[in-house]
Enzyme design. Structure first.
Site, PDB file in Angstrom:
ATOM      1  N   HIS A 260      -8.298  -5.192   7.210  1.00 29.73           N
ATOM      2  CA  HIS A 260      -8.031  -4.167   8.221  1.00 29.73           C
ATOM      3  C   HIS A 260      -8.317  -4.704   9.615  1.00 29.73           C
ATOM      4  O   HIS A 260      -9.430  -5.100   9.932  1.00 29.73           O
ATOM      5  CB  HIS A 260      -8.804  -2.861   8.010  1.00 29.73           C
ATOM      6  CG  HIS A 260      -7.917  -1.680   8.300  1.00 29.73           C
ATOM      7  ND1 HIS A 260      -7.589  -1.315   9.576  1.00 29.73           N
ATOM      8  CD2 HIS A 260      -7.232  -0.862   7.479  1.00 29.73           C
ATOM      9  CE1 HIS A 260      -6.751  -0.298   9.524  1.00 29.73           C
ATOM     10  NE2 HIS A 260      -6.503  -0.006   8.261  1.00 29.73           N
TER      11      HIS A 260
ATOM     12  N   HIS B  42       0.862  -1.185   0.000  1.00 30.04           N
ATOM     13  CA  HIS B  42       0.000   0.000   0.000  1.00 30.04           C
ATOM     14  C   HIS B  42       0.899   1.237   0.000  1.00 30.04           C
ATOM     15  O   HIS B  42       1.184   1.799   1.055  1.00 30.04           O
ATOM     16  CB  HIS B  42      -0.885  -0.031   1.248  1.00 30.04           C
ATOM     17  CG  HIS B  42      -1.964   1.005   1.267  1.00 30.04           C
ATOM     18  ND1 HIS B  42      -3.205   0.768   1.793  1.00 30.04           N
ATOM     19  CD2 HIS B  42      -1.998   2.293   0.830  1.00 30.04           C
ATOM     20  CE1 HIS B  42      -3.951   1.857   1.690  1.00 30.04           C
ATOM     21  NE2 HIS B  42      -3.238   2.801   1.116  1.00 30.04           N
TER      22      HIS B  42
ATOM     23  N   GLU C 145      -2.529  -1.657  -3.352  1.00 29.54           N
ATOM     24  CA  GLU C 145      -3.700  -0.905  -2.927  1.00 29.54           C
ATOM     25  C   GLU C 145      -3.328   0.544  -2.669  1.00 29.54           C
ATOM     26  O   GLU C 145      -2.167   0.858  -2.358  1.00 29.54           O
ATOM     27  CB  GLU C 145      -4.337  -1.540  -1.677  1.00 29.54           C
ATOM     28  CG  GLU C 145      -3.416  -1.645  -0.496  1.00 29.54           C
ATOM     29  CD  GLU C 145      -4.038  -2.360   0.699  1.00 29.54           C
ATOM     30  OE1 GLU C 145      -4.839  -3.279   0.512  1.00 29.54           O
ATOM     31  OE2 GLU C 145      -3.681  -1.991   1.824  1.00 29.54           O
TER      32      GLU C 145
HETATM   33  N1  PXP Z   1      -6.774  -3.282   3.445  1.00 32.34           N
HETATM   34  C1  PXP Z   1      -6.546  -1.960   3.299  1.00 32.34           C
HETATM   35  C2  PXP Z   1      -7.288  -1.228   2.252  1.00 32.34           C
HETATM   36  C3  PXP Z   1      -5.601  -1.304   4.087  1.00 32.34           C
HETATM   37  O1  PXP Z   1      -5.375  -0.006   3.922  1.00 32.34           O
HETATM   38  C4  PXP Z   1      -4.881  -2.037   5.039  1.00 32.34           C
HETATM   39  C5  PXP Z   1      -3.818  -1.358   5.866  1.00 32.34           C
HETATM   40  O2  PXP Z   1      -2.794  -0.923   5.024  1.00 32.34           O
HETATM   41  C6  PXP Z   1      -5.158  -3.415   5.174  1.00 32.34           C
HETATM   42  C7  PXP Z   1      -6.117  -4.008   4.368  1.00 32.34           C
HETATM   43  C8  PXP Z   1      -4.446  -4.277   6.165  1.00 32.34           C
HETATM   44  O3  PXP Z   1      -4.768  -3.855   7.460  1.00 32.34           O
HETATM   45  P1  PXP Z   1      -3.930  -4.375   8.697  1.00 32.34           P
HETATM   46  O4  PXP Z   1      -2.547  -3.822   8.546  1.00 32.34           O
HETATM   47  O5  PXP Z   1      -4.662  -3.819   9.881  1.00 32.34           O
HETATM   48  O6  PXP Z   1      -3.933  -5.873   8.651  1.00 32.34           O
END
Ligand code: PXP
Length: 237
Positions: free
Chosen positions: A190, A43, A70
């Site tokens: 997330h 990301h 992403e």
């Molecule tokens: N999906 C998205 C769109 C995110 O922005 C993130 C964090 O970068 C995640 C998934 C993964 O989240 P986590 O780091 O809390 O597992």
């Protein structure tokens, strides 16, 4: 089957803390796959505080499973994705400077923008997923703008999980049924972790992929990366 995509942003954050190449992000990505990870997620954010734009071409050459980029589709991000052609792009409406993504798209209010961007990625052969809150209107909106998949924002689910997990997952369950009916694939991410992952998978029919970063990397400090990936895979089996 639900695939585990390992988000390696936190690994890049540690690397950037010292300015060198330790840990080696590319090696970690290869090792995550070796240990059973079924995808690698990055990301990149405009301030490049973890993944840098320059990391992407290198990662693209080594990732053998599914490469998912992403981020917020700014002109720079769109260019980066089109140049590197990952298997999947996940569009996230995160404002510049935000600590982490904390909401999904308003797929109705932003429909014309999303339609244009999604069409551009799809014409380049890249599967498009868009980050949404688990609300029916946003799921329907995602279908209308041409997304292949949605990624449910699971932050609220994760926070409510310890109070009342049935209530926490209810809207995700309902929206998953709708997404399946209208032909949208389902990803989620997330704040998923070893406590809340199995229950989520069991209650979200058709869950194709989860992307997990923060908790997985934190767990790896105690259990090691290889063991940790096995533990997450077991939750999904
Ligand atoms: N999906 C998205 C769109 C995110 O922005 C993130 C964090 O970068 C995640 C998934 C993964 O989240 P986590 O780091 O809390 O597992």
């Amino acid at each position: 089957m639900t695939k585990l995509s390992v988000n390696i942003n936190k690994v890049a954050l540690i690397r950037n803390a010292r300015g060198g190449n330790l840990p080696d992000l590319v090696q970690v990505a290869m090792d995550c796959e070796e240990f059973g990870g079924q995808g690698i997620t990055v990301h990149p954010r405009p301030d490049e505080r973890h993944i840098r734009y320059a990391d992407i071409p290198q990662l693209k050459t080594v990732v053998k499973t599914e490469f998912n980029i992403e981020g917020n589709p700014t002109p720079d991000f769109i260019r980066l994705v089109l140049e590197n052609k990952p298997h999947q792009v996940t569009l996230v409406p995160d404002a510049p400077g935000v600590l982490t993504s904390d909401q999904g798209w308003d797929t109705i209010g932003q429909a014309s923008f999303l339609k244009k961007v999604i069409a551009e990625f799809k014409s380049a052969g890249i599967r498009v997923s868009i980050f949404v809150d688990a609300e029916e209107k946003f799921v329907e909106g995602a279908k209308n703008v041409g997304a292949d998949r949605i990624e449910f924002y699971t932050g609220h689910y994760a926070h409510q999980f310890y109070k009342n997990k049935e209530e926490a997952v209810e809207s995700h369950h309902r929206c998953a049924i709708l997404a399946n009916e209208i032909g949208l694939g389902i990803n989620a991410g997330h704040d998923l972790n070893l406590d809340n992952l199995r229950f989520y998978k069991e209650n979200v029919p058709g869950l194709l992929e989860v992307s997990i970063g923060h908790a997985l990397i934190c767990d790896a400090l105690y259990y090691g990366l290889n063991n940790t990936i096995q533990m997450y895979l077991r939750q999904l089996s």
